[in-house]
Motif scaffolding. Structure first.
Motif, mmCIF file in Angstrom:
data_model
loop_
_atom_site.group_PDB
_atom_site.id
_atom_site.type_symbol
_atom_site.label_atom_id
_atom_site.label_comp_id
_atom_site.label_asym_id
_atom_site.label_seq_id
_atom_site.Cartn_x
_atom_site.Cartn_y
_atom_site.Cartn_z
ATOM 1 N N ASP A 106 39.244 -42.654 -43.254
ATOM 2 C CA ASP A 106 38.506 -41.490 -42.765
ATOM 3 C C ASP A 106 38.101 -40.578 -43.918
ATOM 4 O OD1 ASP A 106 39.342 -42.531 -40.302
ATOM 5 O OD2 ASP A 106 41.119 -41.251 -40.289
ATOM 6 N N VAL A 107 38.999 -40.457 -44.890
ATOM 7 C CA VAL A 107 38.740 -39.603 -46.048
ATOM 8 C C VAL A 107 37.630 -40.193 -46.916
ATOM 9 C CG1 VAL A 107 39.739 -38.637 -48.162
ATOM 10 C CG2 VAL A 107 41.093 -38.692 -46.049
ATOM 11 N N LEU A 108 37.712 -41.490 -47.169
ATOM 12 C CA LEU A 108 36.708 -42.144 -48.016
ATOM 13 C C LEU A 108 35.327 -42.106 -47.377
ATOM 14 C CD1 LEU A 108 38.705 -45.266 -49.285
ATOM 15 C CD2 LEU A 108 38.203 -43.154 -50.516
ATOM 16 N N THR A 109 35.250 -42.343 -46.073
ATOM 17 C CA THR A 109 33.944 -42.302 -45.409
ATOM 18 C C THR A 109 33.385 -40.881 -45.398
ATOM 19 O OG1 THR A 109 35.121 -42.196 -43.272
ATOM 20 C CG2 THR A 109 34.263 -44.347 -43.966
ATOM 21 N N ALA A 110 34.267 -39.881 -45.332
ATOM 22 C CA ALA A 110 33.810 -38.482 -45.411
ATOM 23 C C ALA A 110 33.245 -38.189 -46.789
ATOM 24 C CB ALA A 110 34.968 -37.540 -45.101
ATOM 25 N N PHE A 111 33.873 -38.700 -47.838
ATOM 26 C CA PHE A 111 33.374 -38.506 -49.204
ATOM 27 C C PHE A 111 32.001 -39.166 -49.380
ATOM 28 C CE2 PHE A 111 37.423 -36.866 -50.610
ATOM 29 C CZ PHE A 111 37.113 -36.150 -51.771
ATOM 30 N N THR A 127 27.083 -34.255 -36.597
ATOM 31 C CA THR A 127 26.323 -35.047 -35.633
ATOM 32 C C THR A 127 26.544 -36.537 -35.861
ATOM 33 O OG1 THR A 127 24.627 -33.317 -35.497
ATOM 34 C CG2 THR A 127 24.024 -35.516 -34.707
ATOM 35 N N VAL A 128 26.541 -36.947 -37.116
ATOM 36 C CA VAL A 128 26.830 -38.356 -37.440
ATOM 37 C C VAL A 128 28.214 -38.730 -36.932
ATOM 38 C CG1 VAL A 128 27.244 -39.988 -39.322
ATOM 39 C CG2 VAL A 128 25.293 -38.414 -39.438
ATOM 40 N N PHE A 129 29.185 -37.836 -37.138
ATOM 41 C CA PHE A 129 30.547 -38.071 -36.662
ATOM 42 C C PHE A 129 30.575 -38.253 -35.146
ATOM 43 C CE2 PHE A 129 33.918 -35.668 -34.483
ATOM 44 C CZ PHE A 129 35.001 -36.519 -34.705
ATOM 45 N N LEU A 130 29.876 -37.389 -34.413
ATOM 46 C CA LEU A 130 29.851 -37.481 -32.954
ATOM 47 C C LEU A 130 29.231 -38.789 -32.485
ATOM 48 C CD1 LEU A 130 28.775 -33.837 -32.002
ATOM 49 C CD2 LEU A 130 31.031 -34.867 -31.627
ATOM 50 N N ILE A 131 28.153 -39.199 -33.126
ATOM 51 C CA ILE A 131 27.472 -40.442 -32.747
ATOM 52 C C ILE A 131 28.383 -41.639 -32.994
ATOM 53 C CG2 ILE A 131 25.545 -41.980 -33.301
ATOM 54 C CD1 ILE A 131 23.893 -39.437 -33.877
ATOM 55 N N SER A 139 36.122 -38.112 -41.493
ATOM 56 C CA SER A 139 36.944 -36.935 -41.211
ATOM 57 C C SER A 139 36.119 -35.657 -41.374
ATOM 58 C CB SER A 139 38.141 -36.883 -42.156
ATOM 59 O OG SER A 139 38.765 -35.617 -42.088
ATOM 60 N N ILE A 140 35.978 -34.913 -40.281
ATOM 61 C CA ILE A 140 35.225 -33.664 -40.347
ATOM 62 C C ILE A 140 36.007 -32.611 -41.135
ATOM 63 C CG2 ILE A 140 34.338 -31.747 -38.950
ATOM 64 C CD1 ILE A 140 32.562 -34.221 -39.135
ATOM 65 N N HIS A 141 37.334 -32.680 -41.109
ATOM 66 C CA HIS A 141 38.132 -31.765 -41.922
ATOM 67 C C HIS A 141 37.785 -31.944 -43.402
ATOM 68 C CE1 HIS A 141 40.861 -29.551 -39.362
ATOM 69 N NE2 HIS A 141 41.581 -29.199 -40.404
ATOM 70 N N VAL A 142 37.669 -33.192 -43.816
ATOM 71 C CA VAL A 142 37.351 -33.482 -45.215
ATOM 72 C C VAL A 142 35.889 -33.157 -45.507
ATOM 73 C CG1 VAL A 142 37.133 -35.320 -46.945
ATOM 74 C CG2 VAL A 142 39.130 -35.253 -45.420
ATOM 75 N N PHE A 143 34.995 -33.631 -44.664
ATOM 76 C CA PHE A 143 33.561 -33.436 -44.893
ATOM 77 C C PHE A 143 33.189 -31.958 -44.942
ATOM 78 C CE2 PHE A 143 29.262 -32.787 -43.269
ATOM 79 C CZ PHE A 143 28.531 -33.577 -44.138
ATOM 80 N N ASN A 144 33.668 -31.183 -43.986
ATOM 81 C CA ASN A 144 33.318 -29.761 -43.956
ATOM 82 C C ASN A 144 33.962 -28.976 -45.094
ATOM 83 O OD1 ASN A 144 31.785 -30.259 -41.729
ATOM 84 N ND2 ASN A 144 32.929 -28.955 -40.321
ATOM 85 N N SER A 145 35.143 -29.405 -45.524
ATOM 86 C CA SER A 145 35.782 -28.752 -46.672
ATOM 87 C C SER A 145 34.947 -28.969 -47.926
ATOM 88 C CB SER A 145 37.202 -29.297 -46.882
ATOM 89 O OG SER A 145 38.029 -28.989 -45.784
ATOM 90 N N LEU A 146 34.476 -30.189 -48.112
ATOM 91 C CA LEU A 146 33.589 -30.474 -49.249
ATOM 92 C C LEU A 146 32.302 -29.667 -49.126
ATOM 93 C CD1 LEU A 146 34.076 -34.344 -49.441
ATOM 94 C CD2 LEU A 146 34.841 -32.673 -51.144
ATOM 95 N N GLY A 147 31.779 -29.570 -47.902
ATOM 96 C CA GLY A 147 30.566 -28.800 -47.676
ATOM 97 C C GLY A 147 30.745 -27.328 -48.025
#
Length: 229
Positions: A186-191, A91-95, A136-144
């Motif tokens: 994108d990767v750093l902000t996802a972390f 949701t944060v990503f979409l906003i 990056s949702i790919h990065v964020f969701n992988s961490l999740g």
């Protein structure tokens, strides 16, 4: 049918959210604007193009749902924690993508080689625009997904699953940069977002707090009804 719906009703909120997310994201991908913010860091210029990493990149579409699906059937509390983690970040990503249109110019014009991996990337690039990038949702969701594995007693106790999840998670994160889908930014902000969400969902245990408050309110209403009765 009633028994089935009662047993698996926890799928409804996530399913509804998934539909909303896909529609919202599709609209963002089709948006036409000239006001894109260019996402770039100097380190991006030194990251090589490695087409083989398209494989872990695409495995993301199996990895994240597989973890969530396992938790759905085997660990309801873990499922809710993972769902809250993923949905909040998405949701944060979409906003961000809605109010800060962004783009990168990292994709190469010509592939250095022609093989099955570059063919897969060419198909990916045709369907996925280089916009709507951070976090990056790919990065964020992988961490999740990996955090969910580590916080599930059964999954984390199996070293093959634990280390396999780690390898896949790291490979997916690297793939976002090696196939020029994302900038290091994108990767750093996802972390950063994942660290915040880990603290909220797992360290602070927001889901359990909500559950406690919900049951407390239910018990309070029951006592009130009993007094009135």
């Amino acid at each position: 049918m009633k028994t089935f719906l009662k047993k698996y009703k926890h799928a409804i909120p996530v399913t509804v959210y998934g539909i909303v997310y896909l529609v919202w994201f599709a609209l963002l991908e089709q948006r036409k604007t000239s006001g894109y913010m260019v996402v770039h860091m100097n380190i991006d210029e030194y990251i090589p193009f490695c087409e083989e990493f398209v494989v872990p990149y695409l495995l993301w579409f199996v990895y994240v749902p597989a973890v969530l699906l396992y938790l759905f059937f085997k660990d309801r509390e873990g499922y809710w924690k993972n769902a809250v983690f993923l949905c909040t970040g998405m949701t944060v990503f979409l906003i961000i993508s809605t109010f800060i249109p962004n783009i990168h110019h990292l994709r190469i014009r010509h592939f250095p080689r022609e093989n099955v991996f570059t063919w897969m990337i060419s198909l990916l690039w045709k369907t996925d625009t280089p916009t709507n990038l951070f976090p990056s949702i790919h990065v964020f969701n992988s961490l999740g997904a990996h955090f969910a594995v580590l916080n599930n007693e059964k999954l984390s106790s199996n070293k093959w699953i634990r280390y396999g999840s780690l390898v896949l998670c790291v490979s997916i994160i690297l793939s976002t940069m090696f196939i020029k889908q994302h900038s290091m930014f994108d990767v750093l902000t996802a972390f950063i977002m994942a660290a915040i969400m880990y603290a909220v969902v797992y360290s602070y245990d927001l889901v359990s707090v909500w559950k406690y408050r919900y049951h407390y309110q239910q018990a309070k209403r029951a006592r009130k009804r009993a007094r009135i009765g």
